[in-house]
Design a protein around this motif. Sequence first.
Motif, PDB file in Angstrom:
ATOM      1  N   ASP A 138      72.579  -1.084 -18.902  1.00  0.00           N
ATOM      2  CA  ASP A 138      71.693  -0.030 -18.407  1.00  0.00           C
ATOM      3  C   ASP A 138      70.304  -0.596 -18.142  1.00  0.00           C
ATOM      4  O   ASP A 138      69.896  -1.580 -18.751  1.00  0.00           O
ATOM      5  N   SER A 139      69.588   0.063 -17.241  1.00  0.00           N
ATOM      6  CA  SER A 139      68.251  -0.405 -16.870  1.00  0.00           C
ATOM      7  C   SER A 139      67.281  -0.265 -18.041  1.00  0.00           C
ATOM      8  O   SER A 139      67.524   0.503 -18.981  1.00  0.00           O
ATOM      9  N   SER A 140      66.187  -0.986 -17.965  1.00  0.00           N
ATOM     10  CA  SER A 140      65.192  -0.907 -19.039  1.00  0.00           C
ATOM     11  C   SER A 140      64.604   0.497 -19.135  1.00  0.00           C
ATOM     12  O   SER A 140      64.253   0.945 -20.230  1.00  0.00           O
ATOM     13  N   ASN A 141      64.501   1.207 -18.010  1.00  0.00           N
ATOM     14  CA  ASN A 141      64.022   2.595 -18.039  1.00  0.00           C
ATOM     15  C   ASN A 141      64.994   3.503 -18.786  1.00  0.00           C
ATOM     16  O   ASN A 141      64.581   4.375 -19.555  1.00  0.00           O
ATOM     17  N   GLU A 142      66.292   3.298 -18.551  1.00  0.00           N
ATOM     18  CA  GLU A 142      67.299   4.096 -19.254  1.00  0.00           C
ATOM     19  C   GLU A 142      67.295   3.792 -20.750  1.00  0.00           C
ATOM     20  O   GLU A 142      67.387   4.702 -21.571  1.00  0.00           O
ATOM     21  N   VAL A 143      67.171   2.513 -21.080  1.00  0.00           N
ATOM     22  CA  VAL A 143      67.119   2.112 -22.494  1.00  0.00           C
ATOM     23  C   VAL A 143      65.884   2.700 -23.154  1.00  0.00           C
ATOM     24  O   VAL A 143      65.951   3.244 -24.261  1.00  0.00           O
ATOM     25  N   SER A 144      64.771   2.638 -22.479  1.00  0.00           N
ATOM     26  CA  SER A 144      63.522   3.181 -23.015  1.00  0.00           C
ATOM     27  C   SER A 144      63.634   4.692 -23.249  1.00  0.00           C
ATOM     28  O   SER A 144      63.222   5.203 -24.300  1.00  0.00           O
ATOM     29  N   ALA A 145      64.184   5.395 -22.291  1.00  0.00           N
ATOM     30  CA  ALA A 145      64.360   6.848 -22.432  1.00  0.00           C
ATOM     31  C   ALA A 145      65.303   7.152 -23.595  1.00  0.00           C
ATOM     32  O   ALA A 145      65.068   8.075 -24.374  1.00  0.00           O
ATOM     33  N   TRP A 146      66.368   6.362 -23.708  1.00  0.00           N
ATOM     34  CA  TRP A 146      67.330   6.546 -24.799  1.00  0.00           C
ATOM     35  C   TRP A 146      66.652   6.310 -26.145  1.00  0.00           C
ATOM     36  O   TRP A 146      66.782   7.109 -27.062  1.00  0.00           O
ATOM     37  N   LYS A 147      65.933   5.190 -26.257  1.00  0.00           N
ATOM     38  CA  LYS A 147      65.257   4.839 -27.508  1.00  0.00           C
ATOM     39  C   LYS A 147      64.215   5.885 -27.908  1.00  0.00           C
ATOM     40  O   LYS A 147      63.997   6.119 -29.089  1.00  0.00           O
TER      41      LYS A 147
ATOM     42  N   SER B 183      64.319   9.086 -27.272  1.00  0.00           N
ATOM     43  CA  SER B 183      64.855  10.439 -27.403  1.00  0.00           C
ATOM     44  C   SER B 183      64.826  10.886 -28.862  1.00  0.00           C
ATOM     45  O   SER B 183      64.916  10.077 -29.794  1.00  0.00           O
ATOM     46  N   SER B 184      64.704  12.169 -29.053  1.00  0.00           N
ATOM     47  CA  SER B 184      64.657  12.721 -30.415  1.00  0.00           C
ATOM     48  C   SER B 184      65.993  12.519 -31.128  1.00  0.00           C
ATOM     49  O   SER B 184      66.028  12.348 -32.341  1.00  0.00           O
ATOM     50  N   VAL B 185      67.083  12.502 -30.374  1.00  0.00           N
ATOM     51  CA  VAL B 185      68.408  12.307 -30.981  1.00  0.00           C
ATOM     52  C   VAL B 185      68.508  10.922 -31.612  1.00  0.00           C
ATOM     53  O   VAL B 185      68.974  10.774 -32.743  1.00  0.00           O
ATOM     54  N   VAL B 186      68.057   9.901 -30.905  1.00  0.00           N
ATOM     55  CA  VAL B 186      68.093   8.538 -31.446  1.00  0.00           C
ATOM     56  C   VAL B 186      67.188   8.442 -32.674  1.00  0.00           C
ATOM     57  O   VAL B 186      67.563   7.851 -33.688  1.00  0.00           O
ATOM     58  N   ALA B 187      66.021   9.051 -32.608  1.00  0.00           N
ATOM     59  CA  ALA B 187      65.098   9.041 -33.751  1.00  0.00           C
ATOM     60  C   ALA B 187      65.734   9.705 -34.972  1.00  0.00           C
ATOM     61  O   ALA B 187      65.637   9.193 -36.097  1.00  0.00           O
ATOM     62  N   GLU B 188      66.417  10.822 -34.763  1.00  0.00           N
ATOM     63  CA  GLU B 188      67.080  11.519 -35.867  1.00  0.00           C
ATOM     64  C   GLU B 188      68.207  10.670 -36.447  1.00  0.00           C
ATOM     65  O   GLU B 188      68.369  10.591 -37.673  1.00  0.00           O
ATOM     66  N   CYS B 189      68.994  10.044 -35.587  1.00  0.00           N
ATOM     67  CA  CYS B 189      70.099   9.194 -36.047  1.00  0.00           C
ATOM     68  C   CYS B 189      69.557   8.000 -36.822  1.00  0.00           C
ATOM     69  O   CYS B 189      70.119   7.622 -37.857  1.00  0.00           O
ATOM     70  N   PHE B 190      68.485   7.400 -36.336  1.00  0.00           N
ATOM     71  CA  PHE B 190      67.882   6.259 -37.032  1.00  0.00           C
ATOM     72  C   PHE B 190      67.372   6.680 -38.405  1.00  0.00           C
ATOM     73  O   PHE B 190      67.562   5.971 -39.393  1.00  0.00           O
TER      74      PHE B 190
ATOM     75  N   GLU C  87      62.115  -2.355 -28.229  1.00  0.00           N
ATOM     76  CA  GLU C  87      62.189  -1.949 -26.827  1.00  0.00           C
ATOM     77  C   GLU C  87      63.586  -2.087 -26.228  1.00  0.00           C
ATOM     78  O   GLU C  87      63.931  -1.390 -25.288  1.00  0.00           O
ATOM     79  N   HIS C  88      64.363  -3.006 -26.749  1.00  0.00           N
ATOM     80  CA  HIS C  88      65.642  -3.355 -26.134  1.00  0.00           C
ATOM     81  C   HIS C  88      66.804  -3.001 -27.057  1.00  0.00           C
ATOM     82  O   HIS C  88      66.612  -2.730 -28.230  1.00  0.00           O
ATOM     83  N   ILE C  89      67.992  -3.035 -26.468  1.00  0.00           N
ATOM     84  CA  ILE C  89      69.189  -2.917 -27.298  1.00  0.00           C
ATOM     85  C   ILE C  89      69.910  -4.258 -27.379  1.00  0.00           C
ATOM     86  O   ILE C  89      70.848  -4.409 -28.141  1.00  0.00           O
ATOM     87  N   LYS C  90      69.433  -5.213 -26.603  1.00  0.00           N
ATOM     88  CA  LYS C  90      69.951  -6.582 -26.701  1.00  0.00           C
ATOM     89  C   LYS C  90      69.057  -7.328 -27.681  1.00  0.00           C
ATOM     90  O   LYS C  90      67.845  -7.157 -27.695  1.00  0.00           O
ATOM     91  N   ILE C  91      69.685  -8.179 -28.490  1.00  0.00           N
ATOM     92  CA  ILE C  91      68.925  -8.948 -29.467  1.00  0.00           C
ATOM     93  C   ILE C  91      69.227 -10.423 -29.246  1.00  0.00           C
ATOM     94  O   ILE C  91      70.386 -10.814 -29.072  1.00  0.00           O
ATOM     95  N   LYS C  92      68.182 -11.229 -29.229  1.00  0.00           N
ATOM     96  CA  LYS C  92      68.363 -12.672 -29.043  1.00  0.00           C
ATOM     97  C   LYS C  92      69.064 -13.249 -30.262  1.00  0.00           C
ATOM     98  O   LYS C  92      68.847 -12.810 -31.391  1.00  0.00           O
TER      99      LYS C  92
END
Length: 123
Positions: free
Chosen positions: A17-26, A28-35, A81-86
Motif C-alpha cells: 500500500d502507498s505511504s498515504n494509505e499506511v499513514s491513514a491506517w496508522k 486511525s482510531s481503530v489502530v490506536a485502540e488495537c495498539f 511511520e511504516h509497516i515495513k521494518i528494516k
Amino acid sequence: MFSTFAADKLPVINTNDSSNEVSAWKNSSVVAECFEKLKTNGDYINKILNKVYGTDPEKRPVVQVAFTVVLVYYVLNPKKEHIKIKEEILQRKIRKYLVCFCKYLKCMLYNIINNEFYLFRTK
C-alpha cells in the motif's frame, strides 16, 4: 494479527500500500485502540502467538516468539511511520526483547529459589 483484532474492526493493510494509505491506517482510531489493547492486555499477543505457533507455549521457539512480538508491536505502533521494518532494526529489537526476557526468567528463577530456600529454613 488481523483476525485477532477482527472484533475491533482492524482494517487490513498491505506492505504494498502507498505511504498515504499506511499513514491513514496508522493514524486511525481503530489502530490506536488495537495498539493500546495489545500493550495493556496480554491476551491479545497470546491469541496471535496461538494462531501462529499453536497453543502449547513449550513448542514455541523463543526467537520466533520475539520476532512475532516485535513485528506486531511495530506494525500497530502509530508512532512508526511504516509497516515495513528494516532487517537490522528488527534484529536489534529481537535481541533487546530476548535480553529482557532472559532477565525476566532470571528474576523469576531467583524468586523461586529464594522462596524455596526460605520455606526450607523456616521448617
